[in-house]
Scaffold this motif. Structure first.
Motif, PDB file in Angstrom:
ATOM      1  N   LEU A 121      -7.372   8.992   6.936  1.00 33.52           N
ATOM      2  CA  LEU A 121      -6.905   8.316   5.526  1.00 33.52           C
ATOM      3  C   LEU A 121      -7.613   9.093   4.713  1.00 33.52           C
ATOM      4  O   LEU A 121      -8.987   9.591   4.867  1.00 33.52           O
ATOM      5  N   VAL A 122      -6.853   9.894   3.487  1.00 37.25           N
ATOM      6  CA  VAL A 122      -7.399  10.034   2.257  1.00 37.25           C
ATOM      7  C   VAL A 122      -7.248   9.444   1.080  1.00 37.25           C
ATOM      8  O   VAL A 122      -8.955   9.148  -0.028  1.00 37.25           O
ATOM      9  N   ALA A 123      -6.776   8.567   0.317  1.00 39.88           N
ATOM     10  CA  ALA A 123      -6.303   7.848  -0.423  1.00 39.88           C
ATOM     11  C   ALA A 123      -5.080   6.781   0.050  1.00 39.88           C
ATOM     12  O   ALA A 123      -4.122   7.227   0.630  1.00 39.88           O
ATOM     13  N   VAL A 124      -5.715   5.434  -0.467  1.00 44.32           N
ATOM     14  CA  VAL A 124      -4.266   4.621  -1.023  1.00 44.32           C
ATOM     15  C   VAL A 124      -4.559   3.753  -2.059  1.00 44.32           C
ATOM     16  O   VAL A 124      -5.458   3.741  -2.542  1.00 44.32           O
ATOM     17  N   MET A 125      -3.892   3.089  -2.419  1.00 46.92           N
ATOM     18  CA  MET A 125      -3.154   2.339  -3.509  1.00 46.92           C
ATOM     19  C   MET A 125      -2.634   0.995  -3.739  1.00 46.92           C
ATOM     20  O   MET A 125      -1.398   1.266  -3.485  1.00 46.92           O
ATOM     21  N   THR A 126      -3.310  -0.034  -3.833  1.00 46.04           N
ATOM     22  CA  THR A 126      -2.493  -1.092  -3.309  1.00 46.04           C
ATOM     23  C   THR A 126      -1.493  -1.379  -4.375  1.00 46.04           C
ATOM     24  O   THR A 126      -1.605  -0.922  -6.089  1.00 46.04           O
ATOM     25  N   SER A 127      -0.400  -2.131  -4.236  1.00 48.09           N
ATOM     26  CA  SER A 127       0.724  -2.279  -5.685  1.00 48.09           C
ATOM     27  C   SER A 127      -0.390  -3.256  -7.013  1.00 48.09           C
ATOM     28  O   SER A 127       0.274  -2.932  -7.914  1.00 48.09           O
ATOM     29  N   ASP A 180       0.466  -0.934   0.266  1.00 50.40           N
ATOM     30  CA  ASP A 180      -0.152   0.246   0.378  1.00 50.40           C
ATOM     31  C   ASP A 180       0.993   1.363   0.074  1.00 50.40           C
ATOM     32  O   ASP A 180       2.321   1.479   0.931  1.00 50.40           O
ATOM     33  N   MET A 181       0.527   2.464  -0.846  1.00 50.30           N
ATOM     34  CA  MET A 181       1.287   3.559  -0.719  1.00 50.30           C
ATOM     35  C   MET A 181       0.286   4.897  -0.489  1.00 50.30           C
ATOM     36  O   MET A 181      -0.941   3.928  -1.764  1.00 50.30           O
ATOM     37  N   GLY A 182      -0.103   6.032  -0.158  1.00 45.32           N
ATOM     38  CA  GLY A 182      -1.107   6.736   0.082  1.00 45.32           C
ATOM     39  C   GLY A 182      -1.426   7.824   0.680  1.00 45.32           C
ATOM     40  O   GLY A 182      -0.057   8.141   0.669  1.00 45.32           O
ATOM     41  N   TRP A 183      -1.946   8.735   1.384  1.00 44.15           N
ATOM     42  CA  TRP A 183      -1.740   9.820   1.808  1.00 44.15           C
ATOM     43  C   TRP A 183      -3.177   9.231   3.308  1.00 44.15           C
ATOM     44  O   TRP A 183      -3.994   9.247   3.204  1.00 44.15           O
ATOM     45  N   TYR A 184      -2.730  10.326   3.788  1.00 46.10           N
ATOM     46  CA  TYR A 184      -3.418  10.527   5.425  1.00 46.10           C
ATOM     47  C   TYR A 184      -3.194  12.357   5.773  1.00 46.10           C
ATOM     48  O   TYR A 184      -2.483  12.962   5.144  1.00 46.10           O
ATOM     49  N   ARG A 185      -4.125  12.517   6.415  1.00 48.29           N
ATOM     50  CA  ARG A 185      -4.034  13.991   6.611  1.00 48.29           C
ATOM     51  C   ARG A 185      -4.302  13.755   7.510  1.00 48.29           C
ATOM     52  O   ARG A 185      -5.416  13.332   8.781  1.00 48.29           O
ATOM     53  N   GLN A 186      -3.911  15.342   8.728  1.00 44.22           N
ATOM     54  CA  GLN A 186      -4.426  15.808   9.976  1.00 44.22           C
ATOM     55  C   GLN A 186      -5.203  17.088  10.394  1.00 44.22           C
ATOM     56  O   GLN A 186      -3.394  18.073   9.822  1.00 44.22           O
ATOM     57  N   ALA A 187      -5.771  17.272  10.526  1.00 50.21           N
ATOM     58  CA  ALA A 187      -6.377  19.124  10.556  1.00 50.21           C
ATOM     59  C   ALA A 187      -6.104  19.530  11.524  1.00 50.21           C
ATOM     60  O   ALA A 187      -5.564  18.314  13.039  1.00 50.21           O
ATOM     61  N   PRO A 188      -5.559  20.899  12.196  1.00 52.87           N
ATOM     62  CA  PRO A 188      -5.518  21.314  14.231  1.00 52.87           C
ATOM     63  C   PRO A 188      -6.557  20.494  14.581  1.00 52.87           C
ATOM     64  O   PRO A 188      -8.041  20.540  14.052  1.00 52.87           O
TER      65      PRO A 188
END
Length: 120
Positions: free
Chosen positions: A47-53, A33-41
């Protein structure tokens, strides 16, 4: 030393677009898996989005239809195209990867974070 290096954050007006990039450097193999998370104040990391191999994707409901994740497996990179940005998308965005590191086995890796600010 294996690192995830992010780029592409910044300040944008509501309705605008940004593209985040993340590259894994060092000896890392078989990234699943490779992707993006985010953290607001004041909020938890999400989780924002993730893509598998195998190119399967999973998006947060709040970004579906506006954000697109893509990968270049040969270059161990992942991208996040963010369109129609909203003020509530303001957060620090973190790159994530789960891959195999020699002498360590499979590990979760995180980037240092890149700030995205959406003004109204």
């Amino acid at each position: 030393q294996v690192q995830l290096v992010e780029s592409g954050g910044g300040l944008v007006q509501a309705g605008g677009s940004l593209r985040l990039s993340c590259a894994a450097s060092g000896r890392i193999f078989s990234i699943n898996d490779m992707g993006w998370y985010r953290q607001a104040p004041g909020k938890q990391r999400e989780l924002v989005a993730v893509m598998t191999s195998g190119n399967n994707t999973n998006y947060a409901r709040s970004v579906k239809g506006r954000f697109t994740i893509s990968r270049n497996n040969a270059k161990n990179t992942v991208y996040l195209q963010m369109n129609s940005l909203k003020p509530e998308d303001t957060a620090v965005y973190y790159c994530y990867a789960h891959g195999w590191i020699p002498t360590q086995g499979y590990r979760d890796l995180w980037g240092q974070g890149t700030l995205v600010t959406v003004s109204s």
